[in-house]
Structure formats: C-alpha cells, structure tokens
Design an enzyme around this catalytic site. Structure first.
Site, PDB file in Angstrom:
ATOM      1  N   HIS A   1     -21.212 -56.352  31.679  1.00  0.00           N
ATOM      2  CA  HIS A   1     -21.045 -56.515  30.218  1.00  0.00           C
ATOM      3  C   HIS A   1     -21.746 -57.473  29.637  1.00  0.00           C
ATOM      4  O   HIS A   1     -22.573 -57.319  28.515  1.00  0.00           O
ATOM      5  CB  HIS A   1     -19.561 -57.201  30.062  1.00  0.00           C
ATOM      6  CG  HIS A   1     -18.924 -57.409  28.691  1.00  0.00           C
ATOM      7  ND1 HIS A   1     -18.173 -56.507  28.176  1.00  0.00           N
ATOM      8  CD2 HIS A   1     -19.232 -58.107  28.093  1.00  0.00           C
ATOM      9  CE1 HIS A   1     -17.832 -56.785  26.873  1.00  0.00           C
ATOM     10  NE2 HIS A   1     -18.649 -58.015  26.610  1.00  0.00           N
ATOM     11  N   GLU A   2     -22.062 -58.777  30.189  1.00  0.00           N
ATOM     12  CA  GLU A   2     -22.865 -59.891  29.544  1.00  0.00           C
ATOM     13  C   GLU A   2     -24.421 -59.391  29.553  1.00  0.00           C
ATOM     14  O   GLU A   2     -24.973 -59.716  28.602  1.00  0.00           O
ATOM     15  CB  GLU A   2     -22.551 -61.027  30.368  1.00  0.00           C
ATOM     16  CG  GLU A   2     -21.256 -61.682  29.990  1.00  0.00           C
ATOM     17  CD  GLU A   2     -20.917 -62.004  28.673  1.00  0.00           C
ATOM     18  OE1 GLU A   2     -21.842 -62.083  27.939  1.00  0.00           O
ATOM     19  OE2 GLU A   2     -19.802 -61.858  28.205  1.00  0.00           O
TER      20      GLU A   2
ATOM     21  N   HIS B   1     -25.103 -57.284  26.617  1.00  0.00           N
ATOM     22  CA  HIS B   1     -25.365 -57.967  25.423  1.00  0.00           C
ATOM     23  C   HIS B   1     -26.947 -58.390  25.520  1.00  0.00           C
ATOM     24  O   HIS B   1     -27.672 -58.412  24.419  1.00  0.00           O
ATOM     25  CB  HIS B   1     -24.659 -59.251  25.373  1.00  0.00           C
ATOM     26  CG  HIS B   1     -23.254 -59.001  25.171  1.00  0.00           C
ATOM     27  ND1 HIS B   1     -22.706 -57.997  24.081  1.00  0.00           N
ATOM     28  CD2 HIS B   1     -21.835 -59.349  25.531  1.00  0.00           C
ATOM     29  CE1 HIS B   1     -21.416 -58.196  23.912  1.00  0.00           C
ATOM     30  NE2 HIS B   1     -20.918 -58.933  24.828  1.00  0.00           N
TER      31      HIS B   1
ATOM     32  N   HIS C   1     -20.385 -54.793  21.143  1.00  0.00           N
ATOM     33  CA  HIS C   1     -19.165 -54.580  21.367  1.00  0.00           C
ATOM     34  C   HIS C   1     -18.970 -53.030  20.671  1.00  0.00           C
ATOM     35  O   HIS C   1     -19.405 -52.946  19.457  1.00  0.00           O
ATOM     36  CB  HIS C   1     -17.776 -55.419  21.037  1.00  0.00           C
ATOM     37  CG  HIS C   1     -17.893 -56.545  21.761  1.00  0.00           C
ATOM     38  ND1 HIS C   1     -17.820 -57.820  21.577  1.00  0.00           N
ATOM     39  CD2 HIS C   1     -18.247 -56.879  23.239  1.00  0.00           C
ATOM     40  CE1 HIS C   1     -17.707 -58.853  22.260  1.00  0.00           C
ATOM     41  NE2 HIS C   1     -18.130 -58.177  23.476  1.00  0.00           N
TER      42      HIS C   1
ATOM     43  N   TYR D   1     -13.061 -53.944  23.595  1.00  0.00           N
ATOM     44  CA  TYR D   1     -11.993 -54.746  23.392  1.00  0.00           C
ATOM     45  C   TYR D   1     -10.948 -53.937  24.152  1.00  0.00           C
ATOM     46  O   TYR D   1     -10.561 -52.605  23.861  1.00  0.00           O
ATOM     47  CB  TYR D   1     -11.532 -55.398  22.389  1.00  0.00           C
ATOM     48  CG  TYR D   1     -12.422 -56.617  21.994  1.00  0.00           C
ATOM     49  CD1 TYR D   1     -13.379 -57.138  22.744  1.00  0.00           C
ATOM     50  CD2 TYR D   1     -12.101 -57.318  20.545  1.00  0.00           C
ATOM     51  CE1 TYR D   1     -13.780 -58.382  22.423  1.00  0.00           C
ATOM     52  CE2 TYR D   1     -12.725 -58.375  20.337  1.00  0.00           C
ATOM     53  CZ  TYR D   1     -13.745 -58.773  21.342  1.00  0.00           C
ATOM     54  OH  TYR D   1     -14.498 -59.987  20.643  1.00  0.00           O
TER      55      TYR D   1
END
Length: 502
Positions: free
Chosen positions: A158-159, A162, A168, A217
C-alpha cells in the site's frame, strides 16, 4: 488498542502535517493533523537512524498524478533496506516489493549501500517508531520509514504504491457515483480526508471504480463509532459495504492501474531529433536508455542539456538542445538569475517551498527535480497582482539580419492567470507584446520561439505574470536564449516571425 503513529509529510509549509494511526490488526490507515511542534517532537524522540531533516523536505503530491513527472521516469526504483531490520521483517519488505515487480513493468533494484552520487534516485527504507514516506518520486534520497507495528506485506505494498504515484481509490474525482461518504459519522477532525480530488490533479486512467483495491478505505474507517456507524457505503447493490477495502493483496484493477500509469505497453522512444549543426550519440532508444548530443565543431555552442533519456511514456526527457554560433544571452537559472533585473515576485525554485498541484516539479533543461527554473509563487498573493522581471539589455550588431528568442514556459493549476512577454526597444522607447497565454494548459513545458529583425537595436525583454489566485496559479519559465539566426534555422526551428514596426 495499541496504535503506531505514522507521519506523512503532506504540505510544504509545515503549518500542519498528516499523521496516520495504524491499528496493529489493520493494514489500512487513517489520518490526523498535528502541529509543527508536535512533529518536531516526534522526530526528536524516534530512532536516530531514521531522522529526517525538516530542512530537506521536498514537495509531495497527494493524488494519482496528472503530472507524470512525479513518477519514476525510467521505470526503475532503486531501494535500500536498512540493515537494522530483523531478517523476518526484511523478508516481508522484499516479498511485498517482489509482488509489485511481478505485477508490473516497474523494475525494483535493491542497493547494498548508499549511493555516493547525489544524482541517483533511491528509496531509503528505514526503521522507525513511526511510518513516514514521500509521495511519488522526489529525486535523490527518498524516505520510506516503517515501524515494526505496521510492517506487514499488504501495508508495505500500500505504502509503496503511494511512492510509485498511486493515491487512495475512494479519493477519485468520480467517487460519488460509486460510494456514499457519510460525513456525519466521521470524526470531525478527519472529514477533510474524505474530500474527493479534482480532475485537474486526479487521473482515473479510464479504469472502473475498484471496491477491492488495496488503496481503498474500509467502511468503518474514521468512524466516531467504529462498531456501529459506517463512514463509506457502497452504491452498487452487488457490492457489500462490509467488503470494500478488505483485502491483503493487489486487485486485478490495482495491477491494471499500475501498468497503465507506467505505460507498460511502451517499449521505446522514437528516433530523437537531430539538432541543426549537431549530432546524436547513441542508438539505443529503449525506455531508460540515454543518448547524448554534440555540435559538429568548436565554432558552435551547445545550448541546453547534452544528454537525454527515454521516459516510460515514450517521450525523451528535457528538450532537444540547439547548436548556435552567436548568442547574446542564455540563462537556464541553474546557478542564479543571470543578471535579470527589476525582479518583482519571481523566485528560483526550491522544491520544498513550492505549492502542491501547480507549477513544475522538474526543470526544462535537465528534466529532473534537481534542475532549476524561475516561477511566480502565488501563495499569499491576490488575484490580479503583477509579477515582473526583465532581462539584461542587448545590443544587436548592425550586420545581423535576424535574431531569434526562445524560452520554455509552464502554466498548470486550477487558477492560472496570464503570462505576457514584451520587447522594449531602447532607442524608440517602443514596447511590443510578443507573447500572451492564459489559463491551465496542463503539467508540461512548452517552448515559445520568435524571430525578429533588430539590426543595430538595443533592447530587452520583460516577463510579466498576472496572478490568477492566491493558490494553484504558479507560472514558470526556463531556458531563455537570445541569439542570431539564419533563415534556415528559422524555418527548421519553426520560429514565428515578429514585425517590430507593426
């Protein structure tokens, strides 16, 4: 519930920064805001091996970047894992990165030590009591800090997404067609993090909305009552709100998105343009390959960068250089303002001071974050304010029939104003407008070229910006050159002829 603090530097001014709180049993993140003093305290009290100097913070963009210069342009990500990490955690990081590599054309190269060359971009993965990262490519050493409490494979992926330039899924500009955000159920201080992006800064890549994205999310994130009150619900009757964002792997659309973002269908650049009176050195035009330029002999001067590389999108970095025999002035702003005068409102770029979502992140000369240009910083200015700067005065010899001027300009942002360029003739006192552009033209450098007859004249140029708003209206210029030119150069270079007498 044990929480680990994750600090994400998200704004240039440091009046406030994002802080993420991560539940040990949860691979997704929620954000908060803390003061500058609290951030400094967190930095001082965490592990010294992961200290990040606030003075060296660089601009971050929180979106799927419309500005593709935020990506790793050669599709290669060098990374260094700090030896402090235990073997198990090191393997977790490597496994997560391997899965991203297998899912895309992005090449991850693990380094064994810090590069000695400051021009090498690399992601330094550091241990910390916090998790902190920089969004997109920032140039040079780039922080990616992980604490043991958040060091799980889905979190690392996930990071790292980024870092690769993905934001997101639920922040997409079109998200209201697919989910409903229940603002009354959100912790008041967190509502800002449910705002949707605008089309100016967000690119959906024409892909469907992905409820299963590792970048989405979950339904109860940020809730004032996480046991009962949802903050996001699905509008699709076939998608349960309980299922959105709950994943420990890349979805098929995550993989498609990453591959479209990095144009994995593109393998090479077109043959590079050969400058008049110059030549190209190198015959490998694949993505990531480098070429160089030189003029045909010592009577010519190379103006611009002497090397370029093939970017992931099939375009060559920077601009094609030119070979000139006689020039009056050239400035790429790499070291200073080159003697330009009467400066009102223009600054040389320092990326940590620039505003998000407006202006360039790379210069035109080198095509890198470390190159320089000048720009009008719109922050704290009012709509209609004027920023102006003048070149030195030039005397054109009597025997020069034609002179040519060119410069690079960049107008990107939601509130872009107007850029005007004037020629001032000293003897007559005449002032002529030769260039005017207004509004957002996208995140790209463009080149203006003009040819004039000014034999025996003394003249200078003025660059004037009318500010479009107090944010998102930065305008930049780079690579100004004023030179003598031949008719052949005018025709091949597509210079627009300007009549100074009209």
């Amino acid at each position: 519930m044990r929480l680990a603090i994750i600090v994400t530097l998200a704004f240039v001014s440091f009046d406030s920064v994002h802080v993420k709180f991560v539940n040990n049993n949860d691979t997704h993140h929620v954000n908060d805001l803390v003061s500058k003093n609290e951030v400094i305290y967190l930095f001082k009290t965490r592990n010294k091996t992961s200290q990040l100097n606030l003075d060296h913070h660089r601009r971050v963009r929180r979106s799927v970047p419309v500005d593709r210069n935020r990506l790793f342009l050669d599709r290669k990500v060098n990374y260094l894992i700090d030896p402090w990490f235990p073997e198990k955690e090191t393997q977790t990081i490597q496994s997560a990165i391997q899965k991203l590599s297998e899912a895309s054309c992005v090449e991850f190269v693990q380094l064994s030590e810090k590069p000695t060359d400051d021009n090498i971009d690399y992601v330094h993965i550091l241990p910390s009591s916090n998790c902190i990262g920089e969004f997109g490519r920032v140039g040079g050493r780039q922080m990616f800090n992980l604490s043991l409490t958040c060091l799980e494979e889905p979190t690392v992926m996930h990071e790292m997404l980024h870092t690769l330039g993905m934001w997101h899924e639920h922040s997409r500009w079109d998200r209201d067609e697919y989910v409903t955000v229940l603002y009354d159920n959100i912790i008041p201080s967190k509502k800002n993090y449910f705002r949707k992006l605008t089309q100016t800064i967000d690119d959906t890549l024409s892909l469907p909305y992905d409820y299963s994205s590792i970048m989405h999310y979950k339904s109860f994130d940020y809730s004032i009552d996480p046991s009962n009150l949802r903050t996001i619900i699905s509008k699709n009757p076939n998608i349960s709100s309980d299922s959105i964002g709950k994943t420990d792997k890349l979805s098929d659309l995550d993989k498609q998105r990453l591959n479209k973002l990095y144009r994995c269908d593109v393998k090479r650049c077109l043959d590079p343009t050969k400058p008049l009176n110059g030549e190209v050195i190198g015959d490998n035009f694949e993505v990531g390959a480098k070429i160089s330029y030189k003029c045909k002999d010592d009577t010519f001067t190379l103006i611009g960068s002497n090397s370029r590389f093939c970017k992931f999108d099939g375009q060559w970095s920077a601009s094609t250089p030119i070979c000139v025999q006689q020039f009056y002035h050239f400035c790429n702003f790499e070291t200073d303002f080159c003697g330009w005068q009467n400066n009102v409102g223009w600054v040389r770029n320092e990326l940590r001071n620039q505003t998000e979502h407006t202006g360039p992140v790379t210069d035109n000369t080198l095509g890198t974050p470390k190159g320089h240009f000048i720009y009008t910083r719109s922050r704290r200015k009012q709509k209609g304010d004027i920023a102006s700067i003048e070149t030195p005065s030039f005397s054109v010899p009597d025997n020069v029939q034609k002179s040519c001027v060119s410069f690079a300009y960049y107008l990107w942002g939601e509130r872009i104003g107007t850029l005007k360029v004037y020629i001032h003739l000293t003897q007559s006192g005449n002032k002529k407008l030769i260039f005017e552009k207004s509004g957002n033209i996208g995140p790209k450098w463009l080149i203006a070229k003009y040819a004039i007859s000014a034999a025996g004249q003394s003249l200078h140029f003025t660059f004037e910006v009318i500010i479009g708003g107090n944010l998102l209206s930065d305008i930049a210029i780079d690579d100004f050159v004023f030179m003598s030119c031949t008719q052949e150069e005018i025709e091949l270079g597509h210079f627009e002829i300007i009549d100074l007498d009209s």
